[in-house]
Design an enzyme around this catalytic site. Structure first.
Site, short mmCIF file in Angstrom:
data_model
loop_
_atom_site.label_atom_id
_atom_site.label_comp_id
_atom_site.label_asym_id
_atom_site.label_seq_id
_atom_site.Cartn_x
_atom_site.Cartn_y
_atom_site.Cartn_z
N HIS A 1 0.83 -1.21 0.00
CA HIS A 1 0.00 0.00 0.00
C HIS A 1 0.86 1.26 0.00
O HIS A 1 1.87 1.34 0.71
CB HIS A 1 -0.91 0.00 1.23
CG HIS A 1 -1.72 1.24 1.39
ND1 HIS A 1 -2.72 1.59 0.50
CD2 HIS A 1 -1.69 2.23 2.33
CE1 HIS A 1 -3.27 2.73 0.89
NE2 HIS A 1 -2.65 3.15 1.99
N SER A 2 0.48 2.23 -0.82
CA SER A 2 1.09 3.56 -0.82
C SER A 2 2.62 3.49 -1.00
O SER A 2 3.11 2.98 -2.00
CB SER A 2 0.71 4.31 0.46
OG SER A 2 1.03 5.66 0.38
N TYR A 3 3.39 3.96 -0.01
CA TYR A 3 4.85 3.95 -0.11
C TYR A 3 5.39 2.53 -0.15
O TYR A 3 6.51 2.29 -0.60
CB TYR A 3 5.45 4.70 1.08
CG TYR A 3 6.89 5.13 0.86
CD1 TYR A 3 7.18 6.37 0.30
CD2 TYR A 3 7.95 4.30 1.21
CE1 TYR A 3 8.50 6.77 0.09
CE2 TYR A 3 9.27 4.69 1.00
CZ TYR A 3 9.54 5.92 0.43
OH TYR A 3 10.84 6.30 0.22
#
Length: 330
Positions: free
Chosen positions: A206-208
């Site tokens: 997720h995300s980073y």
């Protein structure tokens, strides 16, 4: 009911023991004999009598359970939540069934890439060292120290009321080999994932976390390709250009990754992207923090299809194929 019968027998024995303990020496001998008898009784063996075989399905579907659109475990036919007491008066059997249901064939590792350091209080020597490290003239340093002390005094006064837990100066000590999310991902791969017996590894990033995964591929490309079957990214912030991911990595990501991004479009609807990496589809929500949860059913369907394709050597589905053609044309 054999369990009730067993409990009744034990209750009778304990009552008898209580009565005997109130008697004389002869009664105490009988008490010792009864204790010896009780020590030989194996409650587990008693509970196994008349118990059905401990043979259970090895898939969630075999138990007739599914996860609905809200991510809740429900019976496939009745829609009811999981029932622990599937068979009355068979607690041990019900417990074994519960444990078997919990085993969906996945071992799970949850990475913690955001905790890269610990914060500790500075010692008096460290505080003094930091204040005495200047090479300025003594007179100028004294004036500056006086101003700094007065400023610090005022700041500490207000800080005490704003954050009463933090009254002393602190310093950050970075965790060895885990000083950044990227380092943490590589560390977990080297020490745990690559060493595991798992033949098919799936990533949800997720995300980073998507950026950290791409960095892992750059550093361990051959190992990742050999062990990872599919990767689900959720609103990933990776960038194959800025991270300088090579052509072979981009090609592998197009075939084995999918990014569920925040979007107003319905779940799994294709979303355009100018980056030549993995296909992008809608997570069915515009809220960044909900993209993983909202795309949960699609992610596991994606994993199942990837595993089936790998085991049967089936070519990629038309949807993924069309995405690849689109990126190659770009």
């Amino acid at each position: 009911m054999h369990i009730y019968f067993t409990i009744l027998i034990l209750l009778t024995v304990w009552v008898r023991m209580a009565q005997l303990q109130q008697g004389g020496p002869d009664e105490k001998e009988k008490t010792t004999a009864l204790k010896d008898l009780l020590s030989r009784i194996d409650l587990d063996e008693l509970m196994k009598k008349d118990e059905p075989p401990l043979e259970f399905p090895d898939t969630l579907e075999g138990f007739e359970y599914i996860f609905n659109e809200k991510g809740q475990l429900r019976h496939a036919k009745t829609g009811e939540p999981f029932v622990f007491n599937y068979r009355e008066d068979l607690h041990r059997w019900n417990q074994k069934r519960y444990e078997a249901l919990g085993e969906e064939g996945y071992g799970v590792i949850v990475l913690n890439p955001n905790e890269n350091y610990i914060e500790v209080e500075k010692t008096k020597a460290q505080v003094q060292l930091s204040s005495d490290s200047s090479d300025e003239p003594a007179e100028k340093r004294e004036r500056k120290d006086k101003i700094q002390k007065e400023t610090k005094k005022r700041r500490d006064f207000y800080e005490k009321y704003r954050n009463p837990q933090k009254e002393k100066e602190t310093m950050q000590i970075y965790i060895r080999d885990n000083g950044s999310p990227e380092e943490h991902a590589v560390y977990v791969w080297d020490h745990f994932i690559s060493q595991s017996a798992a033949e098919n590894v799936f990533f949800v990033a997720h995300s980073y976390g998507g950026l950290a995964f791409v960095q892992l591929m750059i550093q361990r490309e051959a190992e990742v390709k050999n062990k990872v079957t599919a990767v689900a990214l959720t609103d990933s912030v990776h960038n194959v250009w800025h991270q300088e991911a090579g052509k072979t990595i981009r090609e592998w990501m197009r075939e084995n990754c999918c990014n569920w991004v925040s979007s107003s479009e319905p779940l799994d609807m294709a979303v355009e992207s100018m980056l030549p990496d993995c296909p992008r589809v809608s997570a069915g929500t515009e809220r960044h923090e909900l993209t993983s949860w909202k795309s949960f059913p699609s992610i596991f369907r994606f994993f199942s299809e990837a595993l089936e394709a790998k085991n049967s050597s089936v070519k990629p589905t038309p949807t993924r194929r069309s995405n690849r053609i689109k990126y190659e044309e770009l």
